[in-house]
Design an enzyme around this catalytic site. Structure first.
Site, PDB file in Angstrom:
ATOM      1  N   CYS A 172       0.923  -1.334   0.213  1.00  0.00           N
ATOM      2  CA  CYS A 172       0.190  -0.049  -0.062  1.00  0.00           C
ATOM      3  C   CYS A 172       0.861   1.388   0.045  1.00  0.00           C
ATOM      4  O   CYS A 172       1.322   1.647   0.990  1.00  0.00           O
ATOM      5  CB  CYS A 172      -0.735   0.097   1.346  1.00  0.00           C
ATOM      6  N   CYS A 216      -0.368   4.135   2.209  1.00  0.00           N
ATOM      7  CA  CYS A 216      -0.216   3.784   3.726  1.00  0.00           C
ATOM      8  C   CYS A 216       1.251   4.008   4.162  1.00  0.00           C
ATOM      9  O   CYS A 216       1.660   4.477   5.261  1.00  0.00           O
ATOM     10  CB  CYS A 216      -0.731   2.443   4.102  1.00  0.00           C
ATOM     11  N   ASP A 217       2.268   3.516   3.201  1.00  0.00           N
ATOM     12  CA  ASP A 217       3.302   3.556   3.740  1.00  0.00           C
ATOM     13  C   ASP A 217       4.696   4.415   2.945  1.00  0.00           C
ATOM     14  O   ASP A 217       5.662   4.272   3.239  1.00  0.00           O
ATOM     15  CB  ASP A 217       3.879   1.819   3.593  1.00  0.00           C
TER      16      ASP A 217
END
Ligand SMILES: Cc1cc2nc3c(=O)[nH]c(=O)nc-3n(C[C@H](O)[C@H](O)[C@H](O)COP(=O)(O)OP(=O)(O)OC[C@H]3O[C@@H](n4cnc5c(N)ncnc54)[C@H](O)[C@@H]3O)c2cc1C
Length: 313
Positions: A139, A142-143
């Protein structure tokens, strides 16, 4: 299936809170079915994982994936849909009302819409699981932030790989796209953007065979599929975008599905069990978009409404 004694009877239960689930819930709520949505682990579905969505109609400047998910939820709830932050753990579709066991108690449902979508595929190579969250990710939204000024490798050749790779260029010093073929499946506009981007480079005809690192990703082992040559490629991040598998395991043996686990439906979103409908990525190996999933969710709810009306009247 066991019962935990906290059983609720609903006219329509929707499994999933992605574009499919909340579109279905919107239509069902407006048909006064008081649908209950079980969110599963990913509120907003996969769409909520992506930074921006540029191809959902009505948003000429694009819309944040998480923001679109929130708007879907808000609109469905505005008309009376109820959100339960829970996952379905088991279903019994052998008789009506259908029984669904969930984290928030059991449900008896007169009709069911399955919008459980799909989850990212893994490479299934040594080191991948051990270093997930320690440099390996599925992701970018997200990261991506964790890779500021770092070197990142992206695996895949479809829209997701290039779109997410381009997103990571906001942070990373370089993004190397590794693809097992020498042609991309991604749409031409994304290919063009990626090829033009100064931070993006490509290693083609190549697969990742090992994820290397001691508690933290340090490198990946690459193998050229044409020459067989193996190399070690140092990297801080490995983002994997190699397709998805439908979240339909729970329905095996009860709903007909194809070899890949996509639920078989007809043009009315009906499954082989009367009263059970499936839509979106759980039942769609072909299109897999927010707009198509939302459309299928709406169609499933319209059909569920007709089904329940025909029964009562
Ligand atoms: C990184 C990325 C970028 C993307 N970019 C775009 C884009 O730009 N444009 C576009 O159109 N599409 C894009 N897509 C595809 C799009 O996100 C999907 O096609 C769409 O989200 C599918 O919707 P869905 O509701 O069918 O499934 P999903 O979005 O997968 O949602 C499934 C839902 O089911 C829930 N669930 C799963 N198991 C259970 C259970 N047991 N009980 C209850 N709930 C459960 C999950 O929590 C989730 O809420 C992208 C996908 C990814 C991964």
């Amino acid at each position: 299936m066991s019962s935990n004694g906290n059983t609720k009877h609903v006219k329509l239960l929707v499994l999933g809170s992605g574009p499919t689930g909340y579109s279905a819930a919107l239509y069902a709520a407006r048909a006064e079915l008081q649908p209950v949505v079980l969110t599963g682990m990913q509120l907003g579905g996969q769409a909520a994982l992506t930074y921006t969505i540029e191809n959902y109609p009505g948003f000429p400047d694009g819309v944040g994936g998480a923001q679109l998910g929130e708007l879907f939820q808000k609109q469905a709830e505005h008309f009376g849909a109820v959100t339960e932050f829970a996952s379905a753990n088991a279903v019994d579709l052998s008789q009506r009302p259908f029984r669904v066991e969930s984290d928030s108690g059991d449900y008896l449902a007169d009709s069911l819409i399955v919008g459980t979508g799909a989850s990212p595929n893994h490479l299934d190579i040594p080191g991948e699981m051990e270093l997930t969250g320690r440099g390996v990710s599925y992701c970018a939204t997200c990261d991506g932030w964790f890779f500021k000024d770092k070197k990142v490798v992206v695996v895949g050749g479809g829209d997701s790989a290039l779109e997410e790779g381009l997103f990571i260029t906001r942070y990373a010093s370089s993004v190397t796209v590794i693809h097992r073929r020498n042609e991309f499946r991604a749409s031409p506009i994304l290919q063009h953007r990626a090829k033009e981007h100064p931070k993006v480079n490509f290693i083609l005809d190549t697969v990742v065979t090992d994820v290397i690192g001691n508690n933290k990703l340090e490198a990946v082992k690459l193998k050229n599929v044409k020459t067989g040559e193996e190399t070690i490629y140092e990297t801080d991040g490995l983002f994997i975008f190699i397709g998805h598998t439908p979240n339909t395991e729970m329905f095996k043996g009860q709903l007909d599905m194809n070899d890949l686990g996509y639920i078989n439906i007809n043009e009315k979103m009906e499954t082989n069990v009367r009263g059970v409908f499936a839509a979106g990525e759980a039942a769609d190996p072909h299109f897999r978009q927010v707009v198509t999933s939302a459309g299928m969710g709406a169609a499933a709810a319209i059909q569920a409404t007709r089904f329940l009306e025909a029964e009562s009247g």
